[in-house]
Enzyme design. Structure first.
Site, short mmCIF file in Angstrom:
data_model
loop_
_atom_site.label_atom_id
_atom_site.label_comp_id
_atom_site.label_asym_id
_atom_site.label_seq_id
_atom_site.Cartn_x
_atom_site.Cartn_y
_atom_site.Cartn_z
N CYS A 1 0.82 -1.21 0.00
CA CYS A 1 0.00 0.00 0.00
C CYS A 1 0.85 1.26 0.00
O CYS A 1 0.69 2.14 -0.84
CB CYS A 1 -0.95 0.02 1.20
SG CYS A 1 -2.19 -1.26 1.10
N HIS A 2 1.75 1.36 0.96
CA HIS A 2 2.52 2.59 1.06
C HIS A 2 4.01 2.34 1.18
O HIS A 2 4.77 3.19 1.62
CB HIS A 2 2.02 3.44 2.22
CG HIS A 2 0.56 3.70 2.13
ND1 HIS A 2 -0.38 2.90 2.78
CD2 HIS A 2 -0.16 4.60 1.42
CE1 HIS A 2 -1.59 3.32 2.49
NE2 HIS A 2 -1.49 4.35 1.66
#
Lengths: 402, 178, 280
Positions: B138-139
């Site tokens: 995701c990040h």
């Protein structure tokens, strides 16, 4: 601080004044007996049913494949789930006990007579709503009695000429009682109690407009009334204590007393139990339905009409009774008829509980008892009209005030 | 109302106070079953632990098992992975310093709650990130072979759920509640 | 006076009770069910742990061959007093692990093939039949003994059943001697191997006697496993399985009722005090 906030609110919404005039100072007859407790008792059971029902709905699944297991999940796994369910099931029984006594009290003391007709009619509507709610609630555990009870009662509509058959299919949402039926009954069973709450509000409104009747059945002067609080608040609370003890004896020690063993068998559309019975509170009406069996083709329709009429006749009761005196305390013939009527309701209940082909007292087919009791049921209403309209009954002298 | 005994009315009536208190206790007591009915039910509590058979997980292999409705990584670490993790034990640049031995009860078994401490995504399997560990897609947080955060936005190491080795072959994740 | 009235009201409610009980007893045909004493009945009745453990053994070793108890898991048996080791041992006799439900090894299709019906789940059995525990006990003990079967065979030896034999069979089968034809037909079915049970409505059903011999189950606690003992224990366990929360219910109930009595007495006292202002 509190006073100034209340003053601000009261200017905009007169809460204090309404509570004061309707719940505290509201003038109530000082001679009400304990039969007058059953209105507040019914309200208490309504609240028990609402709260326990909402919490049950949080664990229940209205799906024909899951419903039966969901109820057992509530009974076994959910913390205190058994209490929620037994409270709700026993609550239905105690609701009807309270409501039946409340209705009979009204009939005996003439609480339906002028000017309380509208109050009475709203009560009859509440009674009808309750029966619908109770019936649909009984379907939800999806046991054998749930299923076959639903099948039999919905089939009553097929007696309606022309549209009956289509109407039943529409109600079922299928070709028999099934998943769609269960799903919609759940939605309605959740909705109707709130309609009942609204109707109860109107019932109380109508009551407060015309004020309570009393055992003497006379219009009271102001000196014969007392403020509702604290006299009737405490009397109602005491009544609730007694009622709750009885209620809890059943919830905790005989929770299955009013339930049928067959409802612990999951619904099976392929197999009807040997002997199906409705819940006890429907038995008298069920007996009336079954006692019309001598009209051949027409039996079914007439039976359904008779059953409906047994309830609907309550609507016209205020106009059947023409006596100048309300309370049966001063009406020697009416009071005897009343007690015959009460016993007759028990007889009808007993007939309804037994199989249709049962034979009692040696060799008497029970259906004859049912027919006779049905005749007695309707005769009560006819005779009440008859003895009052032709002034056959001579009321005893009624006091002018207390 | 003239009959009301003023004296009695004004007195603090012990009986009424006591009855009100007893009644209030009852109302509170009656509320308890309703409140408790929201707590996890017995069948949910029975799912508090998950037993995992370790015998079929080869060294270097990782499996994902559900535990309390969340994914848990069980990594059978190779010697290299263990060494890589231990080597960095003293790394001062670590954001959430922890020793590998504190995280892995048995050196060859690493048990991680597969929920990125940044915003709760499930990281990718072993070997996808820098430091030979896990990458959160995701990040872009990188966790090492001990599940410690080494790079990216996550604030903390991957959590190690409570677990016990019942015997050499059986791992129990979670604490029994029922 | 007022108190009398409320008692009257309560009596009205209670009127319902004998009325419905009487009817339900009257409507069940056939011989009267054996009235066993069940220690767990009544407001203070609790389950006997030893009986529950024995009953669990009977149910797992015998009933589970065909029936399931889908709402009970082996792990739950800890609640009736088993240790984890005992639970594991019991589960392994049924070829299961302790997290499994008490499911029969026999699958539904196979059961249907051999019995014609799927054996019903037993989880709720003590609540799902009229007569409750006594009915189940009656079913378990209501089969014919070997000597009774021999008597039926003897009666049918010459292919006819004489009137004297009808009388004898009526006693043996607990049937009405006024219907000799029915007794003759029942005797023939018994001879052909159908399962006769005194207490089953209609007398014949798919289940052969599950507890057929003394000592069929070797109890771990050394109790002798007579048919009556095994039946009583098995039914006790099934009653627990039907409602494992019964103990909680009763203990909560006693507290609630005692509390309500105290509260109601206090409310009555307050009511009298307040109303004294009017009736002076």
């Amino acid at each position: 601080m509190f006073k100034s906030i209340m003053a601000w609110v009261d200017e905009r919404l007169p809460i204090t004044e309404v509570i004061k005039s309707q719940a505290i100072e509201y003038p109530t007859p000082k001679n009400l007996n304990y039969w007058w407790n059953f209105g507040s008792l019914a309200l208490m059971v309504l609240i028990i049913q609402l709260v326990s029902g909402i919490f049950l709905a949080m664990h229940y699944k209205p799906d024909a494949k899951l419903a039966f297991d969901a109820v057992e999940h509530i009974m076994r796994d959910v913390n205190w789930g058994w209490l929620l369910r037994y409270m709700h099931a026993t609550g239905a029984t105690f609701f009807f006990i309270a409501v039946y006594i409340h209705i009979l009290r009204g009939m005996y003391y003439g609480s339906h007579r002028s000017p309380r007709e509208i109050l009475w009619w709203i009560g009859v509507i509440i009674f009808f709503l309750l029966m619908a709610t109770a019936f649909m609630g009984y379907v939800l555990p999806w046991g054998q009695m749930s299923f076959w009870g639903a099948a039999v009662i919905t089939n009553l509509m097929s007696a309606i000429p022309v549209i009956g058959e289509d109407l039943v299919v529409w109600v079922w949402g299928g070709f028999s009682v099934g998943d769609p039926t269960l799903n919609r009954f759940f939605a309605l069973h959740f909705l109707l109690p709130f309609v009942v709450i609204g109707a109860v509000g109107v019932h109380v409104w109508a009551l407060h407009a015309v004020h309570s009747n009393n055992p003497e059945g006379i219009d009271l002067e102001h000196k014969d009334t007392i403020p509702f609080h604290p006299y009737y608040t405490i009397k109602d609370l005491y009544g609730m204590g007694v009622f709750l003890i009885l209620f809890c004896v059943f919830v905790f020690f005989a929770p299955n007393f009013f339930l049928e063993p067959d409802n612990y068998i999951q619904a099976d559309p392929m197999k009807t139990p040997a002997h199906i019975v409705p819940e006890w509170y429907f038995l008298p009406f069920y007996a009336i339905l079954r006692s019309i069996d001598f009209l051949g083709q027409m039996s079914k329709l007439v039976g359904v009409i008779a059953m409906g009429a047994a309830i609907a006749i309550l609507f016209v009761l205020p106009f059947l009774d023409r006596s100048p005196v309300r309370s049966f305390r001063y009406r020697p013939i009416s009071s005897k008829l009343f007690w015959i009527f009460v016993v007759d309701c028990f007889v009808l209940g007993w007939v309804g509980y037994n199989p249709a082909d049962a034979v009692v007292l040696g060799s008497l087919p029970i259906v004859y008892v049912g027919r006779a009791a049905t005749a007695v049921y309707f005769s009560y209403f006819f005779l009440l009209w008859f003895i009052t309209v032709f002034k056959i009954e001579r009321p005893l002298p009624v006091p002018k005030s207390l | 109302m003239s009959m009301v005994d003023q004296h009695e009315e004004n007195r603090r009536d012990f009986l009424i106070m006591a009855t009100s208190a007893v009644g209030a206790v009852g109302v509170a007591g009656a509320a308890w079953p309703f409140i408790r009915s929201w707590s996890p039910s017995a069948d949910v509590l029975a799912q508090a632990t998950t037993e995992v058979d370790l015998s079929s997980i080869q060294a270097g292999q990782m499996v994902t098992v559900p535990w309390q409705g969340k994914p848990v990584f069980i990594l059978h670490r190779t010697t290299q992975q263990i060494e890589a993790a231990r080597k960095d034990d003293g790394d001062a640049s670590m954001r959430d310093p922890e020793k590998d031995a504190e995280r892995a009860k048995k050196a060859e078994w690493l048990v991680l709650l597969a929920s990125c401490t940044h915003l709760g995504c499930v990281p990718q399997p072993i070997g996808t990130g820098e430091y030979g560990g896990f990458l959160c897609p995701c990040h872009g947080t990188h966790y090492d072979t001990s599940g410690r955060v080494r790079k990216g936005p996550a604030p903390k190491n991957l959590a190690v759920p409570h677990h016990e080795f019942k015997n050499d072959k059986t791992l129990v994740i979670g604490k029994a509640l029922a | 006076m007022k108190l009398l009235r409320i008692i009257q009201a309560a009596l009205c409610v209670l009127l319902l009770l004998p009325f419905s009980v009487g009817v339900s007893l009257a409507s069940s045909g056939g011989p009267a069910l054996p009235q066993q004493s069940w220690g767990f009945h009544g407001p203070f009745g609790q389950f006997d742990t030893a009986a529950l453990k024995r009953g669990a053994q009977v149910v797992v070793e015998v009933c589970l061959a065909c029936h399931s108890l889908k709402y009970i898991k082996f792990d739950q048996l800890k609640q009736v007093g088993f240790t984890e080791m005992e639970v594991n041992a019991l589960a392994s006799t049924a070829g299961k692990n302790r997290k499994d439900a008490l499911l029969s090894a026999m699958d539904a299709d196979a059961a249907k093939e051999s019995f014609g019906i799927v054996p019903p789940d037993l989880s709720l059995m003590t609540k799902a039949r009229k007569g409750y525990e006594n009915y189940l006990y009656g079913i378990l003990t209501g089969y014919l003994k070997d000597e009774d079967k021999a008597a039926v065979d003897r009666a049918l030896e010459d292919d006819t059943v004489s009137d004297a034999e009808v009388k004898e069979l009526a006693m043996l089968l607990s049937m009405d001697p006024h219907h000799p034809d029915k007794i003759r037909e029942v005797a023939r079915r018994i001879k052909s191997g159908d399962n006769f049970n005194k207490f089953f409505p209609g007398n014949f059903f798919a289940m052969p006697a599950p507890l057929a011999a003394d000592g069929q189950v070797t109890y771990r606690d050394g109790t002798h496993g007579s048919i009556a003992q095994m039946s009583h224990d098995a039914v006790t366990f099934l009653a627990w399985a039907a409602e494992p929360t019964m103990a909680d219910r009763k203990s909560a109930g006693i507290k609630v009722i005692l509390y309500l009595i105290v509260l109601t007495v206090m409310l009555y006292a307050v009511k009298r005090r307040i109303w004294a202002r009017i009736h002076h």
